[in-house]
Design a protein around this motif. Structure first.
Motif, short mmCIF file in Angstrom:
data_model
loop_
_atom_site.label_atom_id
_atom_site.label_comp_id
_atom_site.label_asym_id
_atom_site.label_seq_id
_atom_site.Cartn_x
_atom_site.Cartn_y
_atom_site.Cartn_z
N ALA A 1 0.65 8.50 11.00
CA ALA A 1 1.45 9.62 11.50
C ALA A 1 1.92 10.42 10.30
N LEU A 2 0.97 11.12 9.74
CA LEU A 2 1.28 11.77 8.48
C LEU A 2 2.37 12.83 8.62
N LEU A 3 2.42 13.44 9.80
CA LEU A 3 3.41 14.49 9.97
C LEU A 3 4.83 13.98 9.81
N LEU A 4 5.06 12.77 10.29
CA LEU A 4 6.40 12.21 10.18
C LEU A 4 6.83 12.14 8.73
N GLN B 1 1.17 -4.10 -3.11
CA GLN B 1 -0.03 -3.26 -3.08
C GLN B 1 0.28 -1.88 -2.51
N LEU B 2 1.11 -1.84 -1.49
CA LEU B 2 1.50 -0.54 -0.94
C LEU B 2 2.25 0.26 -2.00
N ARG B 3 3.15 -0.42 -2.69
CA ARG B 3 3.93 0.26 -3.70
C ARG B 3 3.06 0.79 -4.83
N ALA B 4 2.08 -0.02 -5.23
CA ALA B 4 1.19 0.40 -6.31
C ALA B 4 0.46 1.68 -5.92
N ALA B 5 0.05 1.76 -4.66
CA ALA B 5 -0.64 2.97 -4.22
C ALA B 5 0.30 4.17 -4.28
N LEU B 6 1.55 3.95 -3.88
CA LEU B 6 2.53 5.05 -3.89
C LEU B 6 2.83 5.52 -5.30
N THR B 7 3.08 4.57 -6.19
CA THR B 7 3.48 4.97 -7.54
C THR B 7 2.29 5.54 -8.31
N ALA B 8 1.10 5.05 -8.03
CA ALA B 8 -0.09 5.63 -8.68
C ALA B 8 -0.20 7.09 -8.25
N GLY B 9 0.07 7.35 -6.98
CA GLY B 9 0.02 8.72 -6.49
C GLY B 9 1.11 9.57 -7.11
N ALA B 10 2.28 8.95 -7.33
CA ALA B 10 3.41 9.71 -7.85
C ALA B 10 3.18 10.16 -9.28
N ASN C 1 6.25 11.74 0.96
CA ASN C 1 5.70 12.99 1.46
C ASN C 1 4.33 12.72 2.07
N ALA C 2 3.72 13.76 2.58
CA ALA C 2 2.47 13.57 3.33
C ALA C 2 1.36 12.98 2.45
N GLU C 3 1.31 13.43 1.21
CA GLU C 3 0.28 12.92 0.32
C GLU C 3 0.42 11.41 0.15
N HIS C 4 1.66 10.98 0.00
CA HIS C 4 1.86 9.54 -0.19
C HIS C 4 1.68 8.75 1.10
N ALA C 5 1.94 9.41 2.21
CA ALA C 5 1.65 8.75 3.49
C ALA C 5 0.15 8.47 3.58
N ARG C 6 -0.65 9.41 3.10
CA ARG C 6 -2.11 9.19 3.09
C ARG C 6 -2.48 8.03 2.17
N LEU C 7 -1.87 8.03 0.99
CA LEU C 7 -2.14 6.94 0.05
C LEU C 7 -1.75 5.60 0.66
N LEU C 8 -0.61 5.62 1.31
CA LEU C 8 -0.09 4.40 1.92
C LEU C 8 -1.04 3.91 3.01
#
Ligand SMILES: [Zn+2]
Lengths: 197, 229
Positions: free
Chosen positions: A5-8, A186-195, A130-137
């Motif tokens: 639900a990327l919009l959320l 692992q979720l966090r790693a994806a988020l911080t890599a994106g950040a 944000n939406a980008e990180h929701a995608r990464l997540l």
């Protein structure tokens, strides 16, 4: 059960947090309306996903916003992430409610009320939502093992303790702990890599 | 436990699934602003917060927005709807009353009823009586200001069939119960019911019964709440 639900996630972006938090701290009634307009739908969606009862969800969301209103003074307006804080309060209320309804574990068993700890929701994390990180997540979630996904879903949506999960899944407690920890990392790693990308 | 021992539990703590003694120990470290645990738990909490984007989006009913706003700004609520609050909200309201803004302009039914509730709760002469026992489902508080009225804040009221209503009674030292209005409860059997106006003198108790819709001149059932003043 987990659905994208990327919009959320857009609703969680924190660019106006500072101004809004200050107006809430100044007790401007209109700021409450704005807080609700930004995070009400998200709080409602998360709560409903947990308690699955629309009437109870409304009560719990109402309580969530009142809690935020009554504790906002301790919030660090300059650095805080309002959305993350609101969602944490909402989820805490929802899990407490679920546990008390099922009489599984005593109420308030989370042992920690995010409403009392607004400073734990701070700036370095603000931009992760944000939406980008929701995608990464989302893609990180797809990369988890079935077991890892299972334990974070049982914890997130059903409020199971690690001991309960061990029993339910017929696994040693240590294994459950490892799955939980590595899944979230692992979720966090994806988020911080994106950040930092 | 040391921070090093607690570190592997930060994620479970943030999810709310940590067991004891780790959960209490982490809470204790956070309580004294332990830098290592604060940083680690904050990181885990933000990951859990981001997981909100996995929840299936759902649209809250419009009335919920009014309910949320009316809690702190009674004048903002425009439509007529019953004022009822979840139990915890009601209690928080009662406790946090001093910090709540009641604007001078009171336009709506909700606004005026909340404002009335605040007036009664804020009356220094108000009596405050808790009712309910752990073994009995209905619990709550009654605030009674002899000059201004009664506020009943209750949770876990029994569910009643359509065609029935809750009715409040003021029970005098002697003589028959005096009707004090009918009300309905919201979800989870919670209600904040406001009965404005002077309370009959020599009130000894406040009671609640279940009556046919519209209320009765005298109770027809045994009260399930009796609160001695
Ligand atoms: Zn520590």
């Amino acid at each position: 059960m987990i659905l994208p639900a990327l919009l959320l996630a857009l609703e969680l972006t924190g660019h106006n947090d500072e101004d809004l938090a200050r107006r809430l701290q100044n007790r401007e009634p209109r700021a409450m309306a704005e807080l609700y307009d930004r995070f009400g739908r998200l709080a409602y969606s998360v709560t409903l996903a947990i308690v699955r009862d629309p009437a109870a969800t409304e009560d719990l969301v109402q309580e969530t916003f009142l809690r935020a209103w009554s504790r906002i003074r301790a919030f660090d307006a300059a650095r805080g992430a309002l959305g993350a804080w609101i969602i944490a309060i909402a989820r805490n209320r929802a899990i407490d409610y679920l546990r008390s309804m099922q009489k599984r574990i005593e109420a308030n068993s989370l042992g920690f009320d995010p409403a009392d700890h607004p400073r734990l929701f701070n700036d370095t994390e603000r931009n992760l939502l944000n939406a980008e990180h929701a995608r990464l997540l989302q893609s990180a979630l797809a990369g988890l093992s079935e077991n890892q996904r299972r334990v974070i879903e049982l914890a997130y949506y059903e409020g199971l303790s690690q001991t309960e999960m061990a029993e339910k899944l017929g696994q040693p407690l240590g294994t459950i702990k490892t799955w939980t920890r590595t899944a979230l990392q692992q979720l966090r790693a994806a988020l911080t890599a994106g950040a930092t990308a | 436990m040391t921070c090093d021992e607690l570190r592997p539990e930060y994620e479970a703590f943030a999810l709310g699934s940590a067991g004891e003694p780790e959960r209490s120990d982490i809470a204790e470290h956070l309580g004294r602003d332990c830098p290592a645990c604060t940083e680690g738990v904050a990181a885990a909490l933000s990951t859990v917060a981001a997981m909100a984007s996995f929840a299936k989006p759902a649209n809250p009913p419009r009335a919920l927005r009014r309910r949320v706003i009316a809690m702190i700004d009674p004048s903002a609520a425009r439509s007529r709807f019953a004022v009822w609050l979840p139990w915890a909200v009601a209690l928080t309201l009662a406790i946090a009353m001093a910090s709540i803004i009641v604007p001078a302009r009171r336009e709506s039914a909700v606004g005026s009823r909340l404002a009335e509730a605040f007036t009664i709760l804020n009356d220094p002469a108000a009596k405050d009586v808790a009712f309910g026992e752990p073994a009995k489902p209905a619990r709550g508080r009654i605030f009674l200001s002899p000059r201004r009225g009664i506020v009943l804040i209750a949770a876990n009221l029994p569910s009643i069939p359509s065609g029935r209503t809750f009715q409040m009674w003021v029970i005098p030292q002697s003589g028959a119960p005096i009707p004090a209005g009918t009300f309905r409860a919201g979800a989870q059997g919670s209600v904040v019911y406001v009965r404005s106006g002077p309370v009959p003198p020599a009130a000894a108790a406040v009671a609640v019964t279940i009556e046919p819709a519209g209320g009765s001149p005298q109770p027809t059932t045994t009260p399930f709440i009796v609160s001695r003043l």
